[in-house]
Design a protein around this motif. Structure first.
Motif, PDB file in Angstrom:
ATOM      1  N   THR A 119     -76.862 -63.049  74.579  1.00 22.98           N
ATOM      2  CA  THR A 119     -77.752 -63.102  73.486  1.00 22.98           C
ATOM      3  C   THR A 119     -79.123 -63.877  73.625  1.00 22.98           C
ATOM      4  O   THR A 119     -80.156 -63.777  72.654  1.00 22.98           O
ATOM      5  CB  THR A 119     -76.764 -64.229  72.594  1.00 22.98           C
ATOM      6  N   THR A 120     -78.809 -65.084  74.255  1.00 21.81           N
ATOM      7  CA  THR A 120     -80.027 -66.112  74.143  1.00 21.81           C
ATOM      8  C   THR A 120     -80.793 -65.300  75.569  1.00 21.81           C
ATOM      9  O   THR A 120     -81.973 -65.649  75.195  1.00 21.81           O
ATOM     10  CB  THR A 120     -79.163 -67.101  75.018  1.00 21.81           C
ATOM     11  N   HIS A 121     -80.658 -64.059  76.420  1.00 26.90           N
ATOM     12  CA  HIS A 121     -81.858 -63.563  76.597  1.00 26.90           C
ATOM     13  C   HIS A 121     -82.936 -62.702  75.885  1.00 26.90           C
ATOM     14  O   HIS A 121     -83.873 -62.745  76.175  1.00 26.90           O
ATOM     15  CB  HIS A 121     -81.134 -62.790  78.012  1.00 26.90           C
ATOM     16  N   ALA A 122     -82.079 -62.130  74.971  1.00 28.65           N
ATOM     17  CA  ALA A 122     -81.875 -60.902  74.096  1.00 28.65           C
ATOM     18  C   ALA A 122     -83.297 -61.719  73.417  1.00 28.65           C
ATOM     19  O   ALA A 122     -84.237 -61.112  72.843  1.00 28.65           O
ATOM     20  CB  ALA A 122     -81.365 -60.549  73.091  1.00 28.65           C
ATOM     21  N   LYS A 123     -82.738 -63.091  72.518  1.00 32.02           N
ATOM     22  CA  LYS A 123     -83.365 -62.792  71.097  1.00 32.02           C
ATOM     23  C   LYS A 123     -84.974 -63.739  71.838  1.00 32.02           C
ATOM     24  O   LYS A 123     -85.756 -63.752  71.807  1.00 32.02           O
ATOM     25  CB  LYS A 123     -82.307 -64.487  71.020  1.00 32.02           C
ATOM     26  N   ALA A 124     -84.806 -64.651  73.301  1.00 31.97           N
ATOM     27  CA  ALA A 124     -86.354 -65.053  74.209  1.00 31.97           C
ATOM     28  C   ALA A 124     -87.142 -64.052  75.022  1.00 31.97           C
ATOM     29  O   ALA A 124     -88.116 -65.028  74.396  1.00 31.97           O
ATOM     30  CB  ALA A 124     -85.143 -66.134  75.668  1.00 31.97           C
ATOM     31  N   GLN A 125     -86.377 -62.837  74.771  1.00 29.09           N
ATOM     32  CA  GLN A 125     -87.445 -61.817  74.847  1.00 29.09           C
ATOM     33  C   GLN A 125     -88.256 -61.108  74.213  1.00 29.09           C
ATOM     34  O   GLN A 125     -89.537 -61.826  73.689  1.00 29.09           O
ATOM     35  CB  GLN A 125     -87.083 -60.765  76.071  1.00 29.09           C
ATOM     36  N   ARG A 126     -87.340 -61.505  73.189  1.00 33.07           N
ATOM     37  CA  ARG A 126     -88.241 -60.971  71.421  1.00 33.07           C
ATOM     38  C   ARG A 126     -89.294 -62.300  71.080  1.00 33.07           C
ATOM     39  O   ARG A 126     -90.500 -61.960  70.770  1.00 33.07           O
ATOM     40  CB  ARG A 126     -86.949 -60.919  70.762  1.00 33.07           C
ATOM     41  N   LEU A 127     -89.001 -63.483  71.134  1.00 29.25           N
ATOM     42  CA  LEU A 127     -89.620 -64.424  71.104  1.00 29.25           C
ATOM     43  C   LEU A 127     -91.631 -64.613  72.056  1.00 29.25           C
ATOM     44  O   LEU A 127     -92.139 -65.007  71.435  1.00 29.25           O
ATOM     45  CB  LEU A 127     -88.779 -65.463  70.782  1.00 29.25           C
ATOM     46  N   ILE A 128     -90.774 -64.851  73.477  1.00 32.44           N
ATOM     47  CA  ILE A 128     -91.873 -64.590  74.185  1.00 32.44           C
ATOM     48  C   ILE A 128     -93.090 -63.476  74.066  1.00 32.44           C
ATOM     49  O   ILE A 128     -94.162 -63.653  73.612  1.00 32.44           O
ATOM     50  CB  ILE A 128     -91.155 -64.390  75.240  1.00 32.44           C
ATOM     51  N   ALA A 129     -92.338 -62.225  73.620  1.00 31.50           N
ATOM     52  CA  ALA A 129     -93.831 -61.060  73.911  1.00 31.50           C
ATOM     53  C   ALA A 129     -94.105 -61.434  72.045  1.00 31.50           C
ATOM     54  O   ALA A 129     -94.835 -61.129  72.442  1.00 31.50           O
ATOM     55  CB  ALA A 129     -92.444 -59.606  73.292  1.00 31.50           C
ATOM     56  N   ALA A 130     -93.511 -61.822  71.000  1.00 32.88           N
ATOM     57  CA  ALA A 130     -94.080 -61.996  69.610  1.00 32.88           C
ATOM     58  C   ALA A 130     -95.144 -62.965  69.912  1.00 32.88           C
ATOM     59  O   ALA A 130     -96.503 -63.021  69.649  1.00 32.88           O
ATOM     60  CB  ALA A 130     -93.051 -62.609  68.507  1.00 32.88           C
ATOM     61  N   GLU A 131     -94.778 -64.210  70.330  1.00 33.19           N
ATOM     62  CA  GLU A 131     -95.502 -65.379  71.288  1.00 33.19           C
ATOM     63  C   GLU A 131     -97.029 -65.046  71.897  1.00 33.19           C
ATOM     64  O   GLU A 131     -97.860 -65.019  71.972  1.00 33.19           O
ATOM     65  CB  GLU A 131     -95.514 -66.456  71.748  1.00 33.19           C
ATOM     66  N   ALA A 165     -99.420 -62.993  69.487  1.00 37.25           N
ATOM     67  CA  ALA A 165    -100.259 -63.676  69.493  1.00 37.25           C
ATOM     68  C   ALA A 165    -101.439 -64.528  69.417  1.00 37.25           C
ATOM     69  O   ALA A 165    -102.616 -64.382  69.747  1.00 37.25           O
ATOM     70  CB  ALA A 165     -98.734 -64.660  68.607  1.00 37.25           C
ATOM     71  N   ARG A 166    -101.117 -64.226  70.914  1.00 37.08           N
ATOM     72  CA  ARG A 166    -101.976 -65.414  72.007  1.00 37.08           C
ATOM     73  C   ARG A 166    -103.421 -64.785  72.100  1.00 37.08           C
ATOM     74  O   ARG A 166    -104.021 -64.397  72.597  1.00 37.08           O
ATOM     75  CB  ARG A 166    -101.603 -66.367  72.431  1.00 37.08           C
ATOM     76  N   ILE A 167    -102.686 -63.871  72.727  1.00 33.58           N
ATOM     77  CA  ILE A 167    -103.564 -62.975  73.772  1.00 33.58           C
ATOM     78  C   ILE A 167    -103.193 -60.836  73.793  1.00 33.58           C
ATOM     79  O   ILE A 167    -104.248 -60.590  74.055  1.00 33.58           O
ATOM     80  CB  ILE A 167    -103.101 -62.255  75.617  1.00 33.58           C
TER      81      ILE A 167
END
Length: 150
Positions: free
Chosen positions: A108-120, A123-125
């Protein structure tokens, strides 16, 4: 071996400094978002990604996947196991070793983290370079990493 002119060689230290600064700035931004929204750091997210991607993942696979030391990988796995995100299990075909697997909380943590990383990162690059330029950059970085490893 190809030789570079002096003017090109002088640019390599500047390129190196820019790459290091870019990595630090991106790491800090992604780390801050993960900590704020999920309560984990980027190192945890990166380790969970390796465990998720490698079948019968061993500590050595984490070492290779993250370019870290065996000691660092072992300590990371110990911490993730204490936090209930991974579990060590006997290797199915090698009694001398164990595999590292995601727990339900780890998945669960992995799935949420991957979504947050992709979104960040988006947004940045995401809007800075075209898809083609990003693909080219990725291929170039992959070639450079392969050359350093070989």
């Amino acid at each position: 071996m190809r030789y570079r002119s002096r003017s090109t060689m002088a640019d390599l230290p500047t390129l190196f400094a820019d790459l290091v600064r870019l990595e630090i700035e991106l790491w800090d931004a992604v780390e801050a978002r993960l900590r704020a929204e999920l309560g984990v750091g980027l190192g945890t997210a990166q380790t969970l990604a390796v465990v998720a991607d490698v079948e019968n993942c061993r500590v050595h696979d984490i070492v290779r996947g993250l370019s870290i030391t065996i000691g660092g990988a072992s300590k990371t796995v110990d911490r993730l196991e204490r936090n209930g995100l991974v579990a060590r299990r006997p290797h199915p075909s090698d009694r001398r070793s164990s595999v590292v697997a995601l727990t339900r909380a780890g998945a669960t943590t992995h799935a949420k983290a991957q979504r947050l990383i992709a979104a960040e990162l988006d947004a940045r690059i995401g809007g800075v370079l075209s898809d083609r330029a990003l693909d080219q950059l990725h291929r170039t970085i992959t070639r450079l990493r392969a050359a350093l490893a070989g």
